[in-house]
Motif scaffolding. Structure first.
Motif, PDB file in Angstrom:
ATOM      1  N   THR A 185       1.089  -1.212  -0.216  1.00  0.00           N
ATOM      2  CA  THR A 185       0.040   0.001   0.117  1.00  0.00           C
ATOM      3  C   THR A 185       0.568   1.455   0.210  1.00  0.00           C
ATOM      4  N   VAL A 186       2.005   1.177   0.300  1.00  0.00           N
ATOM      5  CA  VAL A 186       2.778   2.228   0.840  1.00  0.00           C
ATOM      6  C   VAL A 186       2.979   2.540  -1.073  1.00  0.00           C
ATOM      7  N   LYS A 187       4.033   1.404  -1.349  1.00  0.00           N
ATOM      8  CA  LYS A 187       4.122   1.637  -3.080  1.00  0.00           C
ATOM      9  C   LYS A 187       2.741   1.613  -3.722  1.00  0.00           C
ATOM     10  N   THR A 188       1.639   2.143  -3.406  1.00  0.00           N
ATOM     11  CA  THR A 188       0.977   2.454  -4.317  1.00  0.00           C
ATOM     12  C   THR A 188       0.836   3.565  -4.068  1.00  0.00           C
ATOM     13  N   HIS A 189       0.724   3.902  -2.317  1.00  0.00           N
ATOM     14  CA  HIS A 189       0.632   5.784  -2.488  1.00  0.00           C
ATOM     15  C   HIS A 189       1.842   6.252  -2.792  1.00  0.00           C
ATOM     16  N   LEU A 190       2.927   6.236  -2.500  1.00  0.00           N
ATOM     17  CA  LEU A 190       4.355   6.697  -3.382  1.00  0.00           C
ATOM     18  C   LEU A 190       4.144   6.115  -5.016  1.00  0.00           C
ATOM     19  N   LEU A 191       3.738   5.907  -5.815  1.00  0.00           N
ATOM     20  CA  LEU A 191       3.721   5.758  -7.283  1.00  0.00           C
ATOM     21  C   LEU A 191       2.336   6.475  -7.482  1.00  0.00           C
ATOM     22  N   ARG A 192       0.991   7.026  -6.836  1.00  0.00           N
ATOM     23  CA  ARG A 192       0.381   8.348  -7.310  1.00  0.00           C
ATOM     24  C   ARG A 192       0.491   9.160  -7.347  1.00  0.00           C
ATOM     25  N   VAL A 193       1.694   9.029  -5.653  1.00  0.00           N
ATOM     26  CA  VAL A 193       2.620  11.272  -5.186  1.00  0.00           C
ATOM     27  C   VAL A 193       3.204  10.925  -6.753  1.00  0.00           C
ATOM     28  N   PHE A 194       3.911  10.190  -7.021  1.00  0.00           N
ATOM     29  CA  PHE A 194       4.963  10.551  -8.682  1.00  0.00           C
ATOM     30  C   PHE A 194       3.900  11.435  -9.181  1.00  0.00           C
ATOM     31  N   ALA A 195       2.838  10.441  -9.808  1.00  0.00           N
ATOM     32  CA  ALA A 195       2.170  10.912 -10.818  1.00  0.00           C
ATOM     33  C   ALA A 195       1.474  12.149 -10.887  1.00  0.00           C
ATOM     34  N   LYS A 196       1.217  12.157  -9.919  1.00  0.00           N
ATOM     35  CA  LYS A 196       0.429  13.718  -9.960  1.00  0.00           C
ATOM     36  C   LYS A 196       1.650  15.004  -9.051  1.00  0.00           C
ATOM     37  N   LEU A 197       2.958  14.576  -8.421  1.00  0.00           N
ATOM     38  CA  LEU A 197       3.821  15.569  -8.965  1.00  0.00           C
ATOM     39  C   LEU A 197       5.282  15.531  -9.765  1.00  0.00           C
ATOM     40  N   GLY A 198       4.232  14.880 -10.962  1.00  0.00           N
ATOM     41  CA  GLY A 198       5.923  15.090 -12.236  1.00  0.00           C
ATOM     42  C   GLY A 198       6.540  14.522 -12.195  1.00  0.00           C
ATOM     43  N   VAL A 199       7.112  13.479 -11.113  1.00  0.00           N
ATOM     44  CA  VAL A 199       8.053  13.304 -10.893  1.00  0.00           C
ATOM     45  C   VAL A 199       8.015  11.293 -10.839  1.00  0.00           C
ATOM     46  N   ASP A 200      10.050  10.990 -11.356  1.00  0.00           N
ATOM     47  CA  ASP A 200       9.413   9.999 -11.136  1.00  0.00           C
ATOM     48  C   ASP A 200      11.068   9.005 -10.022  1.00  0.00           C
ATOM     49  N   ASP A 201      10.927   9.329  -8.978  1.00  0.00           N
ATOM     50  CA  ASP A 201      11.465   9.015  -8.062  1.00  0.00           C
ATOM     51  C   ASP A 201      11.333   9.556  -6.711  1.00  0.00           C
ATOM     52  N   ARG A 202      11.801   9.203  -5.704  1.00  0.00           N
ATOM     53  CA  ARG A 202      11.558   9.860  -4.204  1.00  0.00           C
ATOM     54  C   ARG A 202      12.228  10.310  -3.834  1.00  0.00           C
ATOM     55  N   THR A 203      13.477  10.845  -4.298  1.00  0.00           N
ATOM     56  CA  THR A 203      14.212  12.268  -3.729  1.00  0.00           C
ATOM     57  C   THR A 203      13.479  13.291  -4.383  1.00  0.00           C
ATOM     58  N   ARG A 204      13.637  12.889  -5.503  1.00  0.00           N
ATOM     59  CA  ARG A 204      12.250  14.718  -6.591  1.00  0.00           C
ATOM     60  C   ARG A 204      11.093  14.528  -6.247  1.00  0.00           C
ATOM     61  N   ALA A 205      10.774  13.784  -5.661  1.00  0.00           N
ATOM     62  CA  ALA A 205       8.973  13.860  -4.958  1.00  0.00           C
ATOM     63  C   ALA A 205       9.178  14.673  -3.844  1.00  0.00           C
ATOM     64  N   VAL A 206       9.798  14.182  -2.563  1.00  0.00           N
ATOM     65  CA  VAL A 206       9.794  14.935  -1.887  1.00  0.00           C
ATOM     66  C   VAL A 206      10.267  17.177  -2.019  1.00  0.00           C
ATOM     67  N   MET A 207      10.928  16.716  -3.168  1.00  0.00           N
ATOM     68  CA  MET A 207      12.027  18.057  -3.075  1.00  0.00           C
ATOM     69  C   MET A 207      10.274  19.288  -3.341  1.00  0.00           C
TER      70      MET A 207
END
Length: 222
Positions: free
Chosen positions: A186-208
């Motif tokens: 479920t954590v991975k699913t949430h992260l994939l959705r965040v990546f899509a909404k923020l237009g990024v493809d990795d954890r570091t960029r998502a946080v930035m």
């Protein structure tokens, strides 16, 4: 109170120049001071010094750099416009990213110019800012128009931001799952959705990106 005038009857605009590079600052001061209707009343090397000088010199326009030590230009602009609403801030920087532009405008800047602007254009921009006009470099104006026309991005949900906050703290997916009482998948699913909404493809960029957009607190924030 009306401003003093130069020999041609034009109002003299009082200008404070703020830039942490002495050579750049000196060049700006020299050019602006050579204009008969512009009076450079001071110069500062950072935002903190600029705030003190604004109170002491009462300029009409502050020419403000963005990236500076001790206090950056956005923070200084925000505090300056709150304490001295009659003073216009004209940002002059080498940076034209969406995040920089939006932060400066949100802080209260009257205009946003890039340092490759011709000096005569810069002087005209200072005069326009003193009249209360909005002054934007063409690339900056194009970015703002493009952003306004683009559909608003879907915002991450509160749960997705909780997961991303765990990433920002350096937690693994398993640790985030245990903390939030959800499965690692479920954590991975949430992260994939965040990546899509923020237009990024990795954890570091998502946080930035989340920090830039104000969705997560920045480093050192409480």
């Amino acid at each position: 109170m009306s401003r003093p005038t130069d020999g041609t009857g034009r109002s003299v605009v009082r200008v404070l120049v703020v830039d942490d590079h002495p050579v750049v600052r000196g060049g700006l001061v020299g050019w602006l001071a050579a204009q008969p209707d512009l009076d450079v009343v001071g110069e500062a090397g950072d935002g903190q010094e600029a705030l003190a000088l604004v109170a002491a010199t009462a300029p009409d326009v502050v020419l403000m750099d963005l990236r500076m030590p001790r206090m950056d230009g956005v923070t200084a602009t925000e505090r300056l416009t709150a304490a001295h609403p009659g003073v216009r801030v004209l940002v002059l920087t080498t940076y034209d990213t969406d995040a920089d532009i939006l932060r400066a405008v949100a802080a209260g800047a009257t205009g946003y110019l890039l340092k490759d602007a011709p000096l005569p254009q810069l002087a005209d921009a200072v005069r326009a800012a003193a009249r209360g006009e909005t002054v934007l470099a063409p690339p900056v104006a194009a970015r703002l128009v493009s952003r306004m026309r683009a559909p608003a991005p879907e915002e991450p949900t509160p749960r997705e931001l909780e997961v991303l906050a765990g990433v920002a703290r350096g937690l693994t997916n398993a640790e985030i799952g245990r903390e939030l009482f959800i499965g690692e998948a479920t954590v991975k699913t949430h992260l994939l959705r965040v990546f899509a909404k923020l237009g990024v493809d990795d954890r570091t960029r998502a946080v930035m990106v989340a920090v830039e957009r104000g969705l997560l607190p920045g480093p050192g924030s409480r």
